[in-house]
Design an enzyme around this catalytic site. Structure first.
Site, PDB file in Angstrom:
ATOM      1  CG  HIS A  21      -0.365  -0.111   2.526  1.00  0.00           C
ATOM      2  ND1 HIS A  21       0.524   0.809   3.008  1.00  0.00           N
ATOM      3  CD2 HIS A  21      -0.490  -1.050   3.510  1.00  0.00           C
ATOM      4  CE1 HIS A  21       0.909   0.472   4.228  1.00  0.00           C
ATOM      5  NE2 HIS A  21       0.310  -0.662   4.561  1.00  0.00           N
ATOM      6  CG  HIS A  24       4.002  -1.420   2.456  1.00  0.00           C
ATOM      7  ND1 HIS A  24       2.830  -2.099   2.251  1.00  0.00           N
ATOM      8  CD2 HIS A  24       4.310  -1.601   3.767  1.00  0.00           C
ATOM      9  CE1 HIS A  24       2.443  -2.670   3.375  1.00  0.00           C
ATOM     10  NE2 HIS A  24       3.323  -2.381   4.314  1.00  0.00           N
ATOM     11  CB  CYS A 130      -2.408  -5.755  19.006  1.00  0.00           C
ATOM     12  SG  CYS A 130      -2.979  -5.149  17.405  1.00  0.00           S
ATOM     13  CB  CYS A 133       0.962  -4.621  16.739  1.00  0.00           C
ATOM     14  SG  CYS A 133       0.161  -3.030  16.802  1.00  0.00           S
ATOM     15  CB  CYS A 147      -4.320  -1.902  18.979  1.00  0.00           C
ATOM     16  SG  CYS A 147      -3.008  -1.362  17.868  1.00  0.00           S
ATOM     17  CG  HIS A 150      -3.666  -2.811  13.925  1.00  0.00           C
ATOM     18  ND1 HIS A 150      -2.484  -2.701  14.621  1.00  0.00           N
ATOM     19  CD2 HIS A 150      -3.339  -3.026  12.627  1.00  0.00           C
ATOM     20  CE1 HIS A 150      -1.472  -2.853  13.782  1.00  0.00           C
ATOM     21  NE2 HIS A 150      -1.948  -3.056  12.570  1.00  0.00           N
ATOM     22  CE  LYS A 301      -4.137   3.524  10.495  1.00  0.00           C
ATOM     23  NZ  LYS A 301      -4.385   2.468  11.331  1.00  0.00           N
ATOM     24  CE  LYS A 304      -8.582  -2.783   1.540  1.00  0.00           C
ATOM     25  NZ  LYS A 304      -8.012  -3.930   2.178  1.00  0.00           N
TER      26      LYS A 304
HETATM   27  N1  MSP Z   1       6.680  -6.390   9.373  1.00  0.00           N
HETATM   28  C1  MSP Z   1       6.769  -5.281  10.254  1.00  0.00           C
HETATM   29  C2  MSP Z   1       8.168  -4.699  10.227  1.00  0.00           C
HETATM   30  C3  MSP Z   1       9.258  -5.646  10.574  1.00  0.00           C
HETATM   31  S1  MSP Z   1      10.832  -4.914  10.374  1.00  0.00           S
HETATM   32  C4  MSP Z   1      11.883  -5.997  11.044  1.00  0.00           C
HETATM   33  C5  MSP Z   1       5.760  -4.222   9.825  1.00  0.00           C
HETATM   34  N2  MSP Z   1       5.275  -4.316   8.601  1.00  0.00           N
HETATM   35  S2  MSP Z   1       4.181  -3.323   7.954  1.00  0.00           S
HETATM   36  O1  MSP Z   1       3.920  -3.820   6.641  1.00  0.00           O
HETATM   37  O2  MSP Z   1       3.066  -3.166   8.818  1.00  0.00           O
HETATM   38  O3  MSP Z   1       4.862  -1.928   7.893  1.00  0.00           O
HETATM   39  C6  MSP Z   1       6.066  -1.792   7.166  1.00  0.00           C
HETATM   40  C7  MSP Z   1       6.544  -0.359   7.187  1.00  0.00           C
HETATM   41  O4  MSP Z   1       5.564   0.449   6.525  1.00  0.00           O
HETATM   42  C8  MSP Z   1       6.696   0.194   8.594  1.00  0.00           C
HETATM   43  O5  MSP Z   1       7.877   0.962   8.706  1.00  0.00           O
HETATM   44  C9  MSP Z   1       5.470   1.066   8.753  1.00  0.00           C
HETATM   45  O6  MSP Z   1       5.655   2.147   9.619  1.00  0.00           O
HETATM   46  C10 MSP Z   1       5.282   1.561   7.329  1.00  0.00           C
HETATM   47  N3  MSP Z   1       3.929   2.038   7.105  1.00  0.00           N
HETATM   48  C11 MSP Z   1       2.760   1.348   7.190  1.00  0.00           C
HETATM   49  N4  MSP Z   1       1.729   2.205   6.938  1.00  0.00           N
HETATM   50  C12 MSP Z   1       2.209   3.450   6.700  1.00  0.00           C
HETATM   51  C13 MSP Z   1       1.671   4.662   6.227  1.00  0.00           C
HETATM   52  N5  MSP Z   1       0.371   4.864   6.052  1.00  0.00           N
HETATM   53  N6  MSP Z   1       2.540   5.657   5.923  1.00  0.00           N
HETATM   54  C14 MSP Z   1       3.897   5.481   5.968  1.00  0.00           C
HETATM   55  N7  MSP Z   1       4.432   4.351   6.374  1.00  0.00           N
HETATM   56  C15 MSP Z   1       3.630   3.424   7.036  1.00  0.00           C
HETATM   57  O7  MSP Z   1       5.483  -3.329  10.612  1.00  0.00           O
END
Ligand code: MSP
Length: 525
Positions: A21, A24, A130, A133, A147, A150, A301, A304
């Site tokens: 998304h 990422h 959670c 998380c 949480c 979430h 934030k 959906k």
């Molecule tokens: N799998 C764990 C991280 C493990 S690292 C050893 C995780 N994954 S995640 O997919 O939820 O998030 C991955 C990264 O994307 C995190 O750094 C998280 O902060 C970032 N983001 C998730 N949603 C975001 C936004 N809406 N905006 C910016 N980054 C955010 O956590």
């Protein structure tokens, strides 16, 4: 012998419970910009990203779709890889935690070592968990019993599992963060971590019973427990470098990491748990943890249910990877939350890419072609400084200082480098566009399109100066807009002085672009 200075940068590994998304995509792009900046500056660079593929959340998502977890994560990991390619990420590797050959040996090595050191013990855990998380959560962290990330009530868990002696390392970690040996940026996040450490740190669970969590890495020599997903996920940063394998060459070359790029929701794991795990393993600390904010949509934030989710691919498909990368770099701070809206995207695309950079390059190339067949030499006998009234620049003392090369070398480049070295991509991008604005103003000052009728030599010198500025724009902008920088560099046909201390452009043999760099988007009035 001193180790050659290398640069190792990582994103978080992204949960493979679904495709990528906006968050990422954002994290991937800012990490890529820094990686490219370092690589372009001659540092042997290793940029790692990947997917976090174990745990309850992923197993449940796979079960919901009635797919075997391995197939499920294979599909999702591929979606991440596809998006990375589309965004032109230059990652050197992509680690997947379900990769039992590449990732697991490092995890096992770390575990056995921690066990030998007495850092792992068995105890009963009772608390709230959670699943979103994949983490235990304290009463204090809950908001209205839910949480905050979430918006769900945690599950109550009571089980026997292994614990890691986090508390043993907490004082040392506090000192490392306090002294900036582990530098946390921005500073507000450092303060937040210090407060948490001062409040006291408890040991943490590092395994879960296999009967509950089957999808993961089994605890060595212990039937019945699975390594906790966060414990093994953090190890990706070293397993990708061969930790635990027969070849630890990359480990020697690149560890410790120069920067871990992570979001605000997971930086505690990186600032406290990960350093403790490294101390236990006797490994050096990462140098910097850059904590970025969240990308929001219309100030909220993305969700959906609100219907405000922005799909990065939609923008990349419609406007190109560089346009998307531009927005991320210039419009969203790497240190705070930032908003992504279509209106803002189009407005800044038109103003700064189509009109700003795109227009400056195309009209300069057209004049060079039309008046000089593209062959432009510097006329050292002619002085054509920027009109002093246009902008007062700091550090400029005399009128002569307002020559374009002087401004670029003494003002713009040092400013850009200082910002990029602090990973302040947004302000570094501002500096680049400051030069775009100065060059536009310079053209307005001298009107080469009129001057050509009166003074050909002076016009050539003016165009040389603008091309010189554009050349340095391409150098600075390359990490942000790799594709565009390549197209412009090609069109400039630049000859660069190859003396060691001087890689300055000398002359140009330009070509016009066959297509505009960015096509203006028509908007409804
Ligand atoms: N799998 C764990 C991280 C493990 S690292 C050893 C995780 N994954 S995640 O997919 O939820 O998030 C991955 C990264 O994307 C995190 O750094 C998280 O902060 C970032 N983001 C998730 N949603 C975001 C936004 N809406 N905006 C910016 N980054 C955010 O956590």
């Amino acid at each position: 012998m001193n180790k050659k200075e290398t640069f190792y940068i990582t994103t978080a590994i992204h949960y493979a419970n679904a495709g990528p998304h906006m968050g990422h995509a954002y994290e991937g792009v800012i990490t890529d910009i820094i990686a490219r900046y370092k690589r372009n500056n001659g540092f042997p660079t290793f940029f790692l990203s990947g997917t976090d593929e174990h745990g309850d959340k992923i197993l449940r998502a796979a079960q919901k779709e009635n797919v075997a977890p391995q197939i499920f994560v294979n599909n999702n990991a591929q979606k991440f890889k596809d998006l990375y390619k589309k965004m032109e990420l230059s990652n050197d590797d992509f680690i997947r935690t379900s990769d039992s050959e590449k990732h697991w040996p490092g995890v096992i090595k770390w575990w056995k070592n921690a066990e030998k050191k007495g850092d792992i013990y068995k105890a009963v855990y009772k608390g709230k968990y959670c699943v979103g998380c994949e983490s235990f959560i304290t009463e204090k962290e809950l908001m209205d019993g839910k949480c905050p990330y979430h918006n769900k009530e945690p599950e109550i868990i009571e089980e026997e599992n292994f614990f890691f002696k986090l508390s043993k390392y907490a004082p040392q970690i506090q000192q490392l963060i306090q002294s900036d040996e582990i530098k946390i940026i921005p500073n507000a996040r450092k303060k937040e971590m210090i407060t948490i450490l001062e409040e006291g740190i408890k040991d943490i669970s590092c395994s879960r019973p296999e009967r509950d969590i089957i999808w993961g890495i089994p605890v060595p020599n212990n039937s019945g427990q699975t390594i906790y997903v966060w414990t093994e996920a953090l190890i990706n940063y070293i397993s990708a470098l061969g930790y635990g394998s027969k070849k630890e060459k990359l480990m020697e070359q690149f560890w410790p990491a120069n920067v871990h790029i992570v979001g605000k929701d997971i930086f505690r794991f990186h600032a406290i748990v990960w350093p403790a795990m490294l101390l236990s393993a006797g490994l050096p600390m990462p140098k910097t943890i850059l904590v970025h904010g969240f990308v929001t949509s219309q100030g909220r934030k993305m969700s959906k249910s609100i219907g405000n989710v922005v799909d990065p691919e939609e923008y990349i498909d419609a406007y190109g990877a560089d346009a998307f990368r531009y927005f991320v770099a210039r419009e969203i701070s790497p240190f705070e939350d930032g908003d992504f809206t279509k209106e803002k995207f189009i407005e800044t695309y038109n103003a700064n890419l189509a009109n700003g950079l795109g227009n400056l390059v195309s009209r300069t190339l057209k004049m060079a072609e039309q008046y000089f067949d593209g062959k432009i030499e510097r006329r050292l006998d002619i002085d054509t400084p920027l009109q002093i009234t246009r902008e007062t620049l700091t550090g400029m003392e005399t009128l002569k200082d307002y020559s374009i090369p002087y401004i670029v070398q003494k003002n713009i480049l040092p400013d850009y480098v200082a910002k990029m070295d602090k990973y302040d991509i947004q302000n570094a991008a501002d500096t680049i566009w400051r030069l775009v604005g100065l060059l536009d103003g310079y053209i307005t000052d001298y009107e080469p399109f009129k001057l050509i009728k009166e003074d050909k030599n002076k016009t050539e010198n003016i165009l040389w100066n603008v091309l010189y500025g554009i050349y340095w724009i391409t150098q600075m902008v390359a990490p942000i807009l790799p594709d565009t920088a390549e197209k412009i560099t090609k069109a400039l046909g630049v000859t660069v002085s190859n003396t060691v201390s001087n890689n300055e452009p000398i002359s140009f043999q330009t070509e016009c672009l066959d297509k505009p760099l960015f096509v203006r988007v028509q908007t409804e009035k």
